[in-house]
Each structure stands twice: as C-alpha cells, then as structure tokens.
Design an enzyme around this catalytic site. Structure first.
Site, mmCIF file in Angstrom:
data_model
loop_
_atom_site.group_PDB
_atom_site.id
_atom_site.type_symbol
_atom_site.label_atom_id
_atom_site.label_comp_id
_atom_site.label_asym_id
_atom_site.label_seq_id
_atom_site.Cartn_x
_atom_site.Cartn_y
_atom_site.Cartn_z
ATOM 1 N N ARG A 26 0.861 -1.182 0.000
ATOM 2 C CA ARG A 26 0.000 0.000 0.000
ATOM 3 C C ARG A 26 0.899 1.234 0.000
ATOM 4 N NH1 ARG A 26 -3.405 -2.715 -1.652
ATOM 5 N NH2 ARG A 26 -5.492 -3.143 -0.828
ATOM 6 N N GLU A 70 -3.471 7.660 -4.537
ATOM 7 C CA GLU A 70 -3.885 7.169 -5.858
ATOM 8 C C GLU A 70 -5.329 7.601 -6.127
ATOM 9 O OE1 GLU A 70 -3.454 2.946 -6.347
ATOM 10 O OE2 GLU A 70 -1.397 2.930 -5.590
ATOM 11 N N HIS A 88 0.135 0.336 -9.901
ATOM 12 C CA HIS A 88 -0.611 -0.569 -9.011
ATOM 13 C C HIS A 88 -1.100 -1.793 -9.782
ATOM 14 C CE1 HIS A 88 -3.265 -0.633 -5.134
ATOM 15 N NE2 HIS A 88 -2.868 -1.845 -5.465
#
Length: 382
Positions: A208, A237, A254
């Site tokens: 993360r 994000e 990601h």
C-alpha cells in the site's frame, strides 16, 4: 437479483450471469444512488465500501476481488448483517513474479552474476510475502523476514526485526495498511528509517502506498546516497506525485498483482463465496475460462547458462519496464488529466500471463537449471 459490479472485474458474465442481472459501474466513481437497489455488490480496491455508500440500500452481500480489505468497513457490514468476502492470496503469485522480474533487472544492472549474493528483507509474510519468502529461500537467497504476528506463532531463523529487514540488500514490502494496534503500518517507513537506507539498497513497495511516508521518500531520493526505489503503489492514488514517480527507478500503476490468472482467481473466490451465501452449487472454475497464452513455450539447449536462461524466461513473461514507460507517459499530461490516465492504465491493462502458462523445453541442460525453473513456477519439458 441485481448485482452491481466494478467493470474491471474480469469474467463477470462467465461467473455471475446465471445468478443475477449484472450492472457494471466505475469502481472509483461508484455512488450510493447506483447501489441502492442492488442485492450484491462486487468491488475492487478503488471503492470505499462503508455506511456512506450502503446506508439505505438492500445489499446483503459484498465481495472484493482483492486480497486487501482496508477499503471495506467490515465492522459496519457485520453490524448490518451484510455478508462480506474477499480473495486472500488470489494474486500472490502475480506479485511474487513482479518482484522476481525486478530482482532480475536489478541484478543485471549491478552486474551480479548470482542471485544468492543478494539478501532480501521481506516486511510482511502473509499470503504474498509468505509466497515470496518460500520462493526466494528455494532459490538459495538469504532472506530476513519481519512479521511480528507470524513470528509469535512460528519458529524460524529467518525472522528478524524491522531494522534487520531494512538492512538487507533488497527490501520488499508486503504489509496491509493499518493505523492502530501494536504494529501499525501507516508511514512505517518514515523519515528516520528512510534515512538509514543507502545507495547500495533496493526498496520495492507492492503493498500500500501509505506504508511509506512518500514526502519523506521524495526528500530522501533528492539527498545523497539514496537507495534505488521501485514503487507499484502510491499515496493518494490515482493522483500520484509526479516528482516522486520521476525520482524512482521503476514506477508502475498498481498492477503488480494484475496477471490474468490472479485477477480471474479473485473473481472465482468471490463467486464461490456468493454461491455458498445463496445456497447454490459452485460449478464454475477459473481454469475453464483462461484463454491460450500468447507465449506457450521456450526452448533452451545444453549451452544455456542458468542465470541468462532464467532472465530470458522471466522477462519474456513479464518485464516491468513496459509498465514503467506507460506510467511515465501519463506524467506529461496536464495535472487534471493524470488521475484518470492512471485509472485507464489499470482498466485497460494488457493481458499478462504467469510463468506457469509457459512450458520450458530443456535439452541436455543441468539439473540445477531444471530445479531453478521449477522453483520459478514454469512447466518443464525434458
């Protein structure tokens, strides 16, 4: 039955069309109005599932086709009697292969002939970190694992403190995002810990974005003797910091867990959970829907060198430099367009298959090369 589902979940029709009417939505932009008449909600990590989204709806089942759950208020769901399911471990192998490809490029960049010359610190040994730990150990790489929860239950010489893991040649982060408890991970790598890393180290984050204080990381990268950094996840994000993206060695949007196998397995897991919830038989499996891979076979002769052969096979399946180039192109866009471009990179991600989809043909090669390919997860034809 109405099923509202993130449009980026693969094979929705194949798995769910016999269960209910599927309504596809943008996971990032999903509103309470869009889910009010739904019986089932299927999401990915970009959707915040909580009281604000579901209050007043008739949803009785929420499934996330991801291993992470920090985007879901599980306590509130439980209080409302809403069943919740996630897909732990569904894309673990995909993330492991991402890290292996990065290690392959890193070793080449430093002219390291033997991976076993590297030490790797793994922070977080759940489904993903644990799978990486097993693979690296079988390859003969020295591993130091920081996971206080597993360490309290298991006995292994590989366990160590966070500082010990951060002292390895390579540091790979695989923790969930937590803000409370005895070992919170929010900004776990803060300014002080980042200052302790040096130019001889590689830091990889596929967990993360908020696990690293990214403002502190940007400052560290602009200082002397900075470590080499690979980021697949980012704070804020999809509005990532372009200066930070420009400062790291590899920047990807990601997608470490975005192999086709990983995504389809996530769909299968929540399909099985929903079937159990509804008392229906779960007759469908992901394997029956996977298409033929674009690359199905590689052949190596007796003259192949083990390291070169492995690098060739790994990068033929996945080379993160392609995703890095795609993300960097979006940084040239006006600021107000970059977030949407980041999401498009994920939505329109090209098909990526795992090592297991490729058969390696070995003619007269050494036993060590055969063993290496087996550990990496390739199928062998001797």
């Amino acid at each position: 039955m109405v099923i509202v589902a993130d449009e980026n979940i693969p094979l929705l029709d194949s798995f769910f069309d016999e269960i209910g009417a599927i309504r596809r939505v943008s996971g990032r932009e999903l509103t309470a109005a869009e889910v009010r008449d739904a019986d089932v909600l299927l999401v990915r990590s970009v959707t915040q599932v909580d009281e604000a989204l579901l209050r007043g709806s008739r949803v009785k089942f929420v499934g996330t086709a991801t291993i992470g759950t920090d985007h879901v208020d599980q306590r509130w769901l439980q209080e409302q009697g809403i069943r919740f399911a996630c897909a732990p471990g569904c894309n673990a192998n995909s993330v492991v292969e991402y890290v292996l490809s990065v290690l392959s490029l890193h070793a080449e960049r430093l002219d390291i002939k033997d991976w076993t010359d590297l030490s790797v610190g793994i922070v977080g040994a759940g489904n993903v970190g644990g799978a990486l730990w097993r693979t690296l150990s079988r390859l003969g790489i020295t591993v130091r694992v920081c996971d206080p929860f597993r360490e309290s239950e298991e006995d292994s010489d590989d366990f160590g403190s966070l500082d010990q893991a951060l002292g390895c040649d390579v540091v790979s982060l695989h923790t969930p995002l937590t803000h409370t408890g005895g070992h919170p991970t929010y900004h776990m790598l803060d300014r002080q810990r980042l200052a302790g890393m040096n130019e001889n180290q590689l830091l990889i984050n596929t967990s993360r974005g908020e696990v690293i204080d990214c403002d502190a990381l940007l400052d560290r990268l602009q200082a002397s003797h900075a470590p080499t950094v690979v980021l697949d996840v980012w704070e804020h994000e999809p509005e990532i910091n372009p200066r930070l993206a420009q400062g790291v060695w590899l920047a990807t949007p990601h997608i470490a867990g975005y192999s086709l196998e990983g995504k389809v397995q996530g769909t299968e897991v929540i399909y099985q959970a929903l079937s159990r919830f509804l008392g229906l038989p779960a007759r469908k499996q992901s394997g029956q829907f996977l298409p033929e891979p674009p690359l199905s076979k590689l052949a190596f002769t007796r003259s192949a060198q083990a390291r070169d052969a492995a690098d060739t096979a790994i990068r033929a399946c996945y080379d993160p430099r392609r995703d890095d180039a795609r993300l960097r192109r979006t940084l040239r866009l006006p600021a107000e367009e970059r977030g949407a471009a980041f999401d498009r990179l994920r939505r329109d991600y090209p098909v990526r298959r795992e090592f297991s989809s490729v058969k390696i043909q070995l003619k007269g090669t050494s036993r060590s090369l055969q063993d290496q390919f087996r550990v990496l997860g390739f199928k062998l034809k001797l």
